[in-house]
Design a protein around this motif. Structure first.
Motif, PDB file in Angstrom:
ATOM      1  N   MET A 249      41.828  39.855  31.961  1.00  0.00           N
ATOM      2  CA  MET A 249      40.439  39.986  31.518  1.00  0.00           C
ATOM      3  C   MET A 249      40.097  41.442  31.216  1.00  0.00           C
ATOM      4  N   ASN A 250      39.110  41.624  30.337  1.00  0.00           N
ATOM      5  CA  ASN A 250      38.601  42.962  30.075  1.00  0.00           C
ATOM      6  C   ASN A 250      37.798  43.450  31.275  1.00  0.00           C
ATOM      7  N   GLU A 251      37.690  44.760  31.408  1.00  0.00           N
ATOM      8  CA  GLU A 251      37.022  45.348  32.563  1.00  0.00           C
ATOM      9  C   GLU A 251      35.547  44.983  32.616  1.00  0.00           C
ATOM     10  N   VAL A 252      34.880  44.876  31.470  1.00  0.00           N
ATOM     11  CA  VAL A 252      33.435  44.630  31.436  1.00  0.00           C
ATOM     12  C   VAL A 252      33.108  43.156  31.340  1.00  0.00           C
ATOM     13  N   ASP A 253      34.099  42.312  31.200  1.00  0.00           N
ATOM     14  CA  ASP A 253      33.834  40.883  30.989  1.00  0.00           C
ATOM     15  C   ASP A 253      34.043  40.043  32.235  1.00  0.00           C
ATOM     16  N   MET A 254      34.164  40.672  33.405  1.00  0.00           N
ATOM     17  CA  MET A 254      34.321  39.922  34.650  1.00  0.00           C
ATOM     18  C   MET A 254      33.647  40.677  35.779  1.00  0.00           C
ATOM     19  N   ASP A 255      32.881  39.964  36.574  1.00  0.00           N
ATOM     20  CA  ASP A 255      32.176  40.558  37.696  1.00  0.00           C
ATOM     21  C   ASP A 255      33.100  40.651  38.910  1.00  0.00           C
ATOM     22  N   THR A 256      32.536  41.172  40.017  1.00  0.00           N
ATOM     23  CA  THR A 256      33.344  41.429  41.211  1.00  0.00           C
ATOM     24  C   THR A 256      33.264  40.230  42.158  1.00  0.00           C
ATOM     25  N   PHE A 257      34.274  39.414  42.152  1.00  0.00           N
ATOM     26  CA  PHE A 257      34.381  38.282  43.072  1.00  0.00           C
ATOM     27  C   PHE A 257      35.840  37.818  43.119  1.00  0.00           C
ATOM     28  N   VAL A 258      36.175  37.135  44.212  1.00  0.00           N
ATOM     29  CA  VAL A 258      37.520  36.593  44.425  1.00  0.00           C
ATOM     30  C   VAL A 258      37.363  35.166  44.933  1.00  0.00           C
ATOM     31  N   LEU A 259      38.049  34.214  44.287  1.00  0.00           N
ATOM     32  CA  LEU A 259      38.038  32.823  44.742  1.00  0.00           C
ATOM     33  C   LEU A 259      39.318  32.133  44.298  1.00  0.00           C
ATOM     34  N   CYS A 260      39.643  31.043  44.970  1.00  0.00           N
ATOM     35  CA  CYS A 260      40.865  30.299  44.673  1.00  0.00           C
ATOM     36  C   CYS A 260      40.668  28.847  45.065  1.00  0.00           C
ATOM     37  N   LEU A 261      41.072  27.944  44.192  1.00  0.00           N
ATOM     38  CA  LEU A 261      41.083  26.506  44.444  1.00  0.00           C
ATOM     39  C   LEU A 261      42.520  26.028  44.283  1.00  0.00           C
ATOM     40  N   ALA A 262      43.082  25.438  45.352  1.00  0.00           N
ATOM     41  CA  ALA A 262      44.481  25.016  45.323  1.00  0.00           C
ATOM     42  C   ALA A 262      44.659  23.862  46.301  1.00  0.00           C
ATOM     43  N   ASN A 263      45.784  23.161  46.141  1.00  0.00           N
ATOM     44  CA  ASN A 263      46.085  22.106  47.124  1.00  0.00           C
ATOM     45  C   ASN A 263      46.476  22.751  48.451  1.00  0.00           C
ATOM     46  N   ASP A 305      28.195  31.647  45.887  1.00  0.00           N
ATOM     47  CA  ASP A 305      27.499  31.364  44.633  1.00  0.00           C
ATOM     48  C   ASP A 305      28.454  31.373  43.445  1.00  0.00           C
ATOM     49  N   ALA A 306      29.484  32.210  43.476  1.00  0.00           N
ATOM     50  CA  ALA A 306      30.434  32.286  42.372  1.00  0.00           C
ATOM     51  C   ALA A 306      31.204  30.979  42.239  1.00  0.00           C
ATOM     52  N   ALA A 307      31.638  30.394  43.355  1.00  0.00           N
ATOM     53  CA  ALA A 307      32.358  29.126  43.301  1.00  0.00           C
ATOM     54  C   ALA A 307      31.464  27.999  42.805  1.00  0.00           C
ATOM     55  N   THR A 308      30.200  27.977  43.239  1.00  0.00           N
ATOM     56  CA  THR A 308      29.284  26.915  42.802  1.00  0.00           C
ATOM     57  C   THR A 308      29.009  26.998  41.311  1.00  0.00           C
ATOM     58  N   SER A 309      28.872  28.213  40.801  1.00  0.00           N
ATOM     59  CA  SER A 309      28.547  28.371  39.377  1.00  0.00           C
ATOM     60  C   SER A 309      29.752  28.130  38.471  1.00  0.00           C
ATOM     61  N   LEU A 310      30.923  28.569  38.879  1.00  0.00           N
ATOM     62  CA  LEU A 310      32.097  28.460  38.010  1.00  0.00           C
ATOM     63  C   LEU A 310      32.703  27.061  38.037  1.00  0.00           C
ATOM     64  N   TYR A 386      38.052  27.183  28.729  1.00  0.00           N
ATOM     65  CA  TYR A 386      36.679  26.998  29.193  1.00  0.00           C
ATOM     66  C   TYR A 386      36.343  27.977  30.320  1.00  0.00           C
ATOM     67  N   CYS A 387      37.280  28.182  31.269  1.00  0.00           N
ATOM     68  CA  CYS A 387      37.031  29.109  32.370  1.00  0.00           C
ATOM     69  C   CYS A 387      36.942  30.552  31.882  1.00  0.00           C
ATOM     70  N   MET A 388      37.689  30.894  30.859  1.00  0.00           N
ATOM     71  CA  MET A 388      37.587  32.250  30.313  1.00  0.00           C
ATOM     72  C   MET A 388      36.174  32.522  29.809  1.00  0.00           C
ATOM     73  N   GLU A 389      35.586  31.585  29.120  1.00  0.00           N
ATOM     74  CA  GLU A 389      34.229  31.774  28.608  1.00  0.00           C
ATOM     75  C   GLU A 389      33.210  31.759  29.737  1.00  0.00           C
ATOM     76  N   ARG A 390      33.405  30.908  30.748  1.00  0.00           N
ATOM     77  CA  ARG A 390      32.477  30.854  31.873  1.00  0.00           C
ATOM     78  C   ARG A 390      32.488  32.168  32.659  1.00  0.00           C
ATOM     79  N   VAL A 391      33.665  32.724  32.916  1.00  0.00           N
ATOM     80  CA  VAL A 391      33.764  33.978  33.661  1.00  0.00           C
ATOM     81  C   VAL A 391      33.154  35.119  32.858  1.00  0.00           C
ATOM     82  N   LYS A 392      33.302  35.081  31.555  1.00  0.00           N
ATOM     83  CA  LYS A 392      32.733  36.143  30.721  1.00  0.00           C
ATOM     84  C   LYS A 392      31.211  36.155  30.798  1.00  0.00           C
TER      85      LYS A 392
END
Length: 475
Positions: A249-263, A305-310, A386-392
């Motif tokens: 991702m570009n530096e200005v196109d992603m905010d500061t958060f960390v999350l992961c969804l996995a089995n 909030d980041a997980a709920t929105s994304l 779709y996730c690329m556009e949502r994160v942007k």
């Protein structure tokens, strides 16, 4: 009539053959004569001695015509004292009995009977290969294993190549619709645009020319079908072919958060190995009630909030549609790769990147054809775009942004504190090395006055270092 050139060649060849035959025949006769040591005596006839014998009579005749003893005259002429019998030494006297095992000197002196030759003892040789196959079982097993390994190598390599080519041909149009460059590996002149083969089971594809990201790496990590050992191990510990998608991702196109969804299985491994998840997402949460996802998925999130929105309804619908394909979805602005061991601990903060990482499975063991399985994973690639556009478009709230900044400041302070001791020890080692070099330099000089001054200076420094530290209080 003129003679053809071929006739002349034939006549010349026949003449040459005749001359060669005569020369060879003469050479053989010459060799026969030279090899025969008694050849010079064969040309002469044996002359019979004249002992008074008649060739037609059986008894000798004297001048008087009376028969006499033929050996009488010889016995009178030969004197017993003049007879000398020469005995030849045994041909085995020079043989050392201790040097040769089984040698019997007395037996070697035994005379041979008339008409009897020396006895020949044959060594006991092993039976022929065809009559003694059990002695070569190990060699046959190794040879069969090598043949089987090479057959599996060519078959497995061709299947992996077929899977990679089918995947690229299936999604080539989709890639060209979302990127301006498909198959770009960063070179100015790329002679091999498209899917690049890194090994017999790893293929990758670079794509760039899209908003919100610098580049996207599609990596196909297939099973090691070309390795017979890996095929056998896979029978006991089954694994799947996977597609890893890394979005830079570009530096200005992603905010500061960390999350992961996995089995569950993958989530535990990522929490142990990944540096950002182990630091910013220590807690694991269920997603059944909150997102309506299958129970085998685990959520690790720094900001709720980041997980709920994304992970909105559309994302959850795609995951529920292909739960066996989605392995993990990892969003991080602090991605630095796997954790480093304590032995290789860095002295400064590791370099981080803003990345989106997706891991998808290719369920090729379901019994479907390769093309059907790859088409079944199409929604997974649509999820990436779709996730690329949502994160942007997504931005944290003021409270969430403050919390994220405090977390990063806390991590940096903890890192500096953990490395303070190591940095202090390194600085002390550098100072000690500097004083040692200065002492060697002073000792090499011939001026005793300088050496005395340096010793006094060093004694004062050590005395000052041993003094207790006291604080001065002003009244």
């Amino acid at each position: 009539m003129p003679v053809d050139r071929s006739h002349w060649l034939t006549i010349f060849a026949l003449g040459l053959l005749f001359v060669s035959y005569n020369i060879a025949h003469a050479g053989v006769n010459h060799l026969d004569v030279e090899d025969n040591e008694f050849a010079e005596f064969e040309d002469f006839e044996m002359e019979e001695p004249d002992n008074g014998f008649d060739a037609d009579s059986k008894s000798p005749l004297d001048d008087s015509g009376l028969a006499s003893d033929p050996g009488k005259g010889l016995e009178d002429e030969v004197d017993d004292d003049e007879i000398t019998v020469e005995t030849e030494d045994s041909e085995f006297e020079h043989v050392d009995e201790d040097e040769y095992e089984g040698f019997d000197k007395e037996t070697s002196k035994t005379p041979l009977k008339p008409g009897e030759g020396p006895k020949i003892t044959f060594a006991q040789l092993p039976a022929h290969l065809r009559s003694n196959w059990e002695s070569y079982y190990l060699e046959l097993v190794i040879l069969a294993g090598l043949v089987l390994y090479f057959i599996n190598f060519f078959v497995g390599r061709s299947k992996n190549q077929k899977i990679a080519d089918t995947w690229f041909e299936t999604f080539k149009a989709l890639m060209e619709d979302n990127f301006s460059l498909v198959g770009d590996d960063g070179k100015l002149e790329n002679p091999q645009s498209g899917l690049i083969k890194e090994s017999e089971n790893v293929y990758f594809l670079w794509c760039s020319g899209r908003t919100a990201c610098e580049a996207v790496l599609f990596e196909l990590r297939l099973l090691k079908r070309q390795d017979l050992v890996s095929v056998i191990i896979n029978l006991f510990r089954p694994q799947s072919d996977q597609v890893h998608v890394k979005v830079f991702m570009n530096e200005v196109d992603m905010d500061t958060f960390v999350l992961c969804l996995a089995n569950k299985k993958t989530a535990g491994r990522l929490a142990r190995e990944m540096a950002d998840l182990s630091v910013y997402c220590p807690e694991k949460k269920s997603v059944v009630e909150r997102f309506g996802l299958p129970a085998n998925f685990i959520l690790m999130s720094e900001i709720g909030d980041a997980a709920t929105s994304l992970f909105d309804a559309r994302v959850c619908t795609i995951i529920n549609k292909i739960p066996d394909v989605v392995e993990s979805v990892h969003f991080s602005d602090q991605y630095s790769g796997p954790k480093q061991t304590e032995e290789a601990a860095p002295s400064k903060m590791p370099e981080v990147k803003k990345m989106l990482i997706f891991v998808f499975n290719l369920p090729l063991k379901s019994g479907k054809s390769i093309s059907d399985v790859i088409e079944y994973t199409r929604p997974a690639l649509l999820l990436v775009f779709y996730c690329m556009e949502r994160v942007k478009r997504y931005r944290l709230s003021k409270e969430s942004k403050t919390k994220a900044d405090k977390n990063r400041q806390r991590v940096e302070e903890a890192f500096l504190k953990s490395t303070h001791v190591a940095r202090a020890e390194a600085a002390a080692a550098r100072r000690e090395e500097k004083r040692r070099a200065e002492k060697e330099k002073i000792l090499q000089e011939d001026d005793p006055e300088k050496q005395r001054k340096w010793e006094e200076k060093e004694q004062k420094r050590l005395a000052k270092k041993r003094m207790p530290k006291m604080k001065a209080i002003k009244v």
